[in-house]
Design a protein around this motif. Structure first.
Motif, PDB file in Angstrom:
ATOM      1  N   VAL A 182      13.193  39.720  24.221  1.00  0.00           N
ATOM      2  CA  VAL A 182      11.782  40.092  24.387  1.00  0.00           C
ATOM      3  C   VAL A 182      11.427  40.164  25.869  1.00  0.00           C
ATOM      4  N   GLY A 183      11.891  39.193  26.635  1.00  0.00           N
ATOM      5  CA  GLY A 183      11.636  39.151  28.077  1.00  0.00           C
ATOM      6  C   GLY A 183      12.479  38.067  28.702  1.00  0.00           C
ATOM      7  N   LEU A 184      13.114  38.347  29.840  1.00  0.00           N
ATOM      8  CA  LEU A 184      14.008  37.364  30.450  1.00  0.00           C
ATOM      9  C   LEU A 184      13.269  36.122  30.924  1.00  0.00           C
ATOM     10  N   TRP A 185      11.982  36.238  31.169  1.00  0.00           N
ATOM     11  CA  TRP A 185      11.199  35.094  31.616  1.00  0.00           C
ATOM     12  C   TRP A 185      10.892  34.123  30.478  1.00  0.00           C
ATOM     13  N   LEU A 186      10.946  34.622  29.239  1.00  0.00           N
ATOM     14  CA  LEU A 186      10.459  33.833  28.101  1.00  0.00           C
ATOM     15  C   LEU A 186      11.299  32.588  27.809  1.00  0.00           C
ATOM     16  N   PRO A 187      12.650  32.647  27.849  1.00  0.00           N
ATOM     17  CA  PRO A 187      13.398  31.401  27.627  1.00  0.00           C
ATOM     18  C   PRO A 187      13.086  30.324  28.660  1.00  0.00           C
ATOM     19  N   LEU A 188      12.872  30.725  29.935  1.00  0.00           N
ATOM     20  CA  LEU A 188      12.547  29.754  30.976  1.00  0.00           C
ATOM     21  C   LEU A 188      11.190  29.117  30.708  1.00  0.00           C
ATOM     22  N   PHE A 189      10.229  29.950  30.312  1.00  0.00           N
ATOM     23  CA  PHE A 189       8.880  29.461  30.027  1.00  0.00           C
ATOM     24  C   PHE A 189       8.882  28.487  28.855  1.00  0.00           C
TER      25      PHE A 189
END
Length: 406
Positions: A156-163
Motif C-alpha cells: 500500500v505504501g512503503l511508509w506504512l510498515p514503519l508507521f
C-alpha cells in the motif's frame, strides 16, 4: 488493570517487540532508498548516527533502571522507539531520518539491560536459561508473522510498515505501564534518593563490580569483538548474495529471494532454540560456556564459508548457518552474563555490555566497509570471522576459570 505474571509479560513483550521491529526493519532500507532518496553514503551515516547515539546514552539510561525502576525504564524506551519510528515514516528526508535514529537509539538504551534485569529479578538467575531461550523462540515467531504483515502494508505504501511499527511500540509502552509487575526490584526510599548523586554512585558501583570480577571484564571484551565482527554481516551480506546468479523465481527475483532467505533463517532459528531449550541445562555455568564455545566456533566456520562460497546454494547454506548460530548464541550469552552480576547494578553492567558492542560496531563498520571497498567483500567477511577468534579465547578462559571454581 491487575499486573500479569512476570513470565507471561516477558513472553508477550518478547513476541510483540520482535514483531514490531520486524515490521519496521523488513522494508526500512527500501523506504530510505526509494521514498527518501538516500544514497549509499547517507545510508551508512544513518547507521553511524544510531550506533553513536546508543554508545553515548547507554550508561546513563541503564543507571536509571537500577536507581528508579526497571518498568519505568522499559516503558520510556518503548515510547521513544515508537516516536522515532513514526517520525521517520512521516518525514522521508535525510535530516529527519537522522533525528529519528537519535530518538529511537535513545529509546533502545532505556530498554537494553533493563528488560533482562527485570525478569532476572522477578524469577531468579537460576531460572533464566530456559526463559531466555523460550523468549527468543517466541520472538522469532512474532518476527516471522510480522514479515508477512510488513509485505502487505508495504504494497500500500512503503511508509506504512514503519508507521504501524511505531504505533505498536507506543501500545507496548502502555502495556508495560499497566501490566508489568515489579516485585523483585527494590527501589530506594524517597528520603534516601539524592538525584544525580544516586546515578553517579550506581555507575561507580557498576564500574567497581566489573573491575573486581574478571568474568565481567571478559564479558565486555566479548561484546566489543562481537560488535567489531557484526557490521559486515548486517550491512553487506545482501551485496554478497547478489554477486551470484540467483535462480529465477519471477519478475521480482531479488525481493522474493531475500524474503525466502529471511523466513528460512527464522524458521531454522526457531527449531534450533527449541532444541536448545529442551536439550541443554543452562543452570550450569560450565555447560553454558561450553555451548558458547561450540556456537562461536561454528559461527567462525559459517562466516568463512559464506566468504569463500563459490555458488549461490553454498552461500545460502552458510548464511543460514550464520543467522541461526548468532540468534542461538544471544540467549545463552545473556544467561551466563546475568549470573555474574549483582542485582543492584545489573542494568548498569548490562548497559556497559551494550555500549561495548556499540563501540565495536561504530569502529568496525567503517573499517571493514573500507576494506570491502578497497579489496573485496570476501576479504571483509574473512576479517569478520577472524575478529571472533578473540571471543573464542575469552570464552575458553572463562570456562577454565569456571572449572577451577567448580
Amino acid at each position: 488493570m491487575d499486573r500479569l505474571p512476570a513470565l507471561r509479560v516477558y513472553l508477550i513483550l518478547a513476541a510483540s517487540r520482535a514483531g514490531c521491529f520486524a515490521l519496521f526493519s523488513t522494508f526500512s532500507s527500501i523506504y530510505r532508498i526509494r521514498t527518501a532518496g538516500l544514497d549509499p553514503l547517507e545510508l551508512v551515516l544513518v547507521g553511524t548516527v544510531l550506533e553513536l547515539s546508543v554508545f553515548l546514552l547507554e550508561i546513563p539510561t541503564g543507571v536509571v533502571a537500577d536507581v528508579y525502576s526497571r518498568r519505568l525504564s522499559v516503558g520510556i524506551g518503548y515510547a521513544l522507539i515508537g516516536v522515532g519510528f513514526v517520525y521517520e515514516s512521516l518525514h522521508p528526508s535525510f535530516a529527519a531520518i537522522l533525528l529519528a535514529q537519535v530518538i529511537w537509539g535513545a529509546g533502545y538504551t532505556f530498554t537494553s539491560g533493563a528488560g533482562e534485569a527485570w525478569i532476572v529479578d522477578e524469577l531468579g538467575s537460576d531460572e533464566m536459561g530456559p526463559v531466555f531461550l523460550r523468549g527468543t523462540q517466541v520472538g522469532q515467531l512474532g518476527a516471522l508473522l510480522a514479515m508477512g504483515a510488513s509485505a502487505a502494508l508495504a504494497s500500500v505504501g512503503l511508509w506504512l510498515p514503519l508507521f504501524c511499527a511505531g504505533l505498536g511500540y507506543l501500545v507496548l509502552a502502555m502495556f508495560v505501564a499497566l501490566a508489568m509487575p515489579e516485585q523483585g526490584f527494590r527501589r530506594r526510599p524517597v528520603e534516601e534518593r539524592q538525584g544525580w548523586r544516586d546515578l553517579a554512585h550506581t555507575l561507580r558501583e557498576g564500574t567497581a563490580v566489573v573491575r573486581a570480577r574478571p568474568a565481567l571484564l571478559w564479558l565486555l571484551g566479548i561484546a566489543l569483538f562481537l560488535g567489531l565482527s557484526s557490521e559486515p554481516l548486517d550491512r553487506l551480506w545482501e551485496l554478497h548474495v547478489l554477486s551470484f546468479e540467483l535462480p529465477a523465481l519471477g519478475p521480482a527475483d531479488p525481493i522474493v529471494w531475500f524474503g525466502v532467505l529471511n523466513a528460512g533463517a527464522l524458521l531454522l532459528s526457531i527449531a534450533a532454540t527449541g532444541w536448545l531449550r529442551r536439550r541443554t541445562d543452562l543452570t550450569s555455568e560450565r555447560a553454558a560456556l561450553r555451548l558458547l564455545l561450540a556456537l562461536n566456533a561454528g559461527l567462525i566456520l559459517a562466516i568463512a564459508g559464506f566468504a569463500l562460497a563459490g555458488s549461490f546454494a553454498v552461500a545460502v547454506l552458510a548464511w543460514w548457518g550464520m543467522a541461526v548460530l548468532r540468534r542461538a548464541s544471544a540467549p545463552v550469552l545473556a544467561t551466563w552474563a546475568n549470573r555474574q552480576i549483582p542485582s543492584e547494578v545489573r542494568a548498569t553492567v548490562l548497559s556497559m555490555q551494550t555500549q561495548s558492542d556499540s563501540l565495536g560496531q561504530f569502529a568496525g563498520g567503517p573499517a571493514l566497509g573500507g576494506l570491502a571497498r578497497a579489496t573485496t567483500l570476501r576479504a571483509a567477511f574473512l576479517a569478520s570471522a577472524t575478529l571472533l577468534v578473540p571471543v573464542q579465547a575469552l570464552y575458553l578462559r572463562a570456562a577454565r576459570r569456571s572449572g577451577r571454581s567448580a
